[in-house]
Design a protein around this motif. Structure first.
Motif: not given
Length: 421
Positions: A80-81, A196-197, A267-269, A311-314
């Motif tokens: 997360e950083g 992603l964010q 998540v990217r796939a 854009g996410g998985t949803i």
């Protein structure tokens, strides 16, 4: 050999997701150790006294800390950083602890209306009973945020993208307004994930997760996490969680730590597949609207691309309907259930972020307790469906959705069938 977690500077997020927090024991095991223990022993009574007085740093009791849980916390903080992380038994335990440790009677919260149903109930009912006031605003309207934060506040709470309408909120702008009002910003980042964010980099003070979702990503265990500055995490948050006890089990922590190793790949796939399906669904008869942050038709498309790396998985779709907010929704619900029931590959479930694709009817499940007028205002219709895209072949998912859309278009109006016991 030195553990990479001991010297994380210069390592990329994929490396940290694999090696972060891995402190090998004297046995030099390959996989992370799993410490299934409720407590720990001491050499002398004075050592126990010093441990509880926090004069020495050591494990005392697994409700407080556990080596396996520490591995998960350190790894997620690196990904997360964030300066620090505290794990919890569930995502809602994380949401509750993050907010509750920042407020007391007489405090004021400003929150977006576009929230997960349980978060809405927590703010509007549970904390209200403690004497904490929550003012809700339309999350995408910066004018409403500015008006609400023109007077002092203690906490700002939001999620972006929102559940289930996928509204994208301007984190940097909202954080600026919140800090000027003296508030700390708590962001539920479960839909975007740290892949992603990065809310902390955009001005947020605290990030919360349901680790049950993408972090595990395979439907095995429950968990949650709160991340932020060390002074908060090991101060008021730790005091609250150690006292109230929503402890993450060591086994769950071990599974979640392993889940972090593959989260970015998954998540990217899944996001790439979700974008492809969203674009296809927009063109299908019977689909009134499709919400996906990286579709050009999304009202916050430019903001989403500036804030998120995908854009996410949803994907959220609303099927065609002629009903209005004051009409009887029974027929629309029945036809929408026909669509959901016709799916064969996509499972009916209220979870998300899994490798298996899942479909949810928010109005009758996750947002059932939200008043109908507020559901309508959030964009949740009787025909709204939330699709969590997994790792199946896109061609197979498209075929399954196509067949279900055919069932929806051919479904007669009428009362819903009773549930099977």
């Amino acid at each position: 050999m030195t553990d990479p977690s001991c010297c994380p500077d210069g390592y990329g997020p994929a490396t940290l997701a694999v090696h972060g927090g891995h402190h090998r024991t004297a046995f030099q095991e390959t996989a992370e150790g799993l410490f299934l223990t409720s407590g720990f022993v001491y050499d002398r009574a004075a050592q126990a006294e010093a441990a509880f007085a926090e004069e020495i740093d050591r494990y005392t009791y697994s409700r407080y800390t556990n080596p396996t849980v520490t591995t998960f916390e350190e790894r997620l903080a690196l990904v997360e950083g964030a300066e620090d992380c505290y794990a919890t038994a569930s995502g809602m335990a994380a949401v509750f602890a993050a907010v509750a440790s920042l407020v007391r009677a007489g405090c004021r919260v400003v929150a977006a209306r576009e929230l997960f149903g349980s978060s809405l109930v927590l703010l509007s009912e549970t904390l209200a009973g403690w004497g904490v006031r929550t003012d809700f605003v339309d999350g995408t309207d910066l004018g409403q945020w500015a008006a609400a934060l023109a007077t002092p506040a203690d906490v700002v709470f939001l999620e972006t993208p929102s559940n289930p309408a996928l509204d994208v909120l301007d984190l940097r702008a909202i954080a600026g307004l919140a800090h000027a009002a003296g508030a700390r910003v708590v962001v539920d980042n479960v839909f975007a994930t740290p892949v992603l964010q990065r809310p902390l980099a955009l001005g947020a003070d605290v990030v919360v997760y349901s680790a049950t979702k993408h972090i595990d990503g395979q439907g095995r265990v429950m968990g949650g996490a709160v991340l932020g500055r060390r002074a908060f995490v090991r101060g008021p948050l730790q005091d609250f969680l150690r006292t109230t006890g929503p402890t993450l089990a060591p086994f769950n922590a071990w599974v979640l730590a392993k889940g972090l190793e593959t989260m970015a790949l998954r998540v990217r796939a899944q996001s790439a597949a979700a974008l492809e399906l969203a674009a296809w669904l927009e063109q299908q008869p019977g689909v009134a609207a499709v919400r996906y942050p990286f579709l050009p038709s999304h009202p916050q498309h430019d903001l989403a691309r500036a804030q998120m790396s995908a854009g996410g998985t949803i994907v959220t779709l609303t099927l065609a309907s002629a009903a209005g907010p004051d009409d009887d929704p029974a027929d629309d619900v029945a036809r929408t259930f026909a669509f959901i029931d016709a799916l064969r590959l996509v499972a009916i479930a209220n979870n998300l972020g899994d490798t298996k694709s899942m479909v949810t009817h928010p109005a009758t499940t996750t947002h059932r307790r939200v008043p109908p007028d507020l559901r309508w205002r959030q964009g949740i219709r009787p025909t709204t469906v939330r699709l969590s895209v997994g790792l199946e072949d896109v061609v197979d998912l498209r075929a399954d959705l196509d067949a279900a859309l055919g069932a929806f278009r051919g479904a007669p109006a009428g009362s819903r069938q009773p549930a099977t016991p």
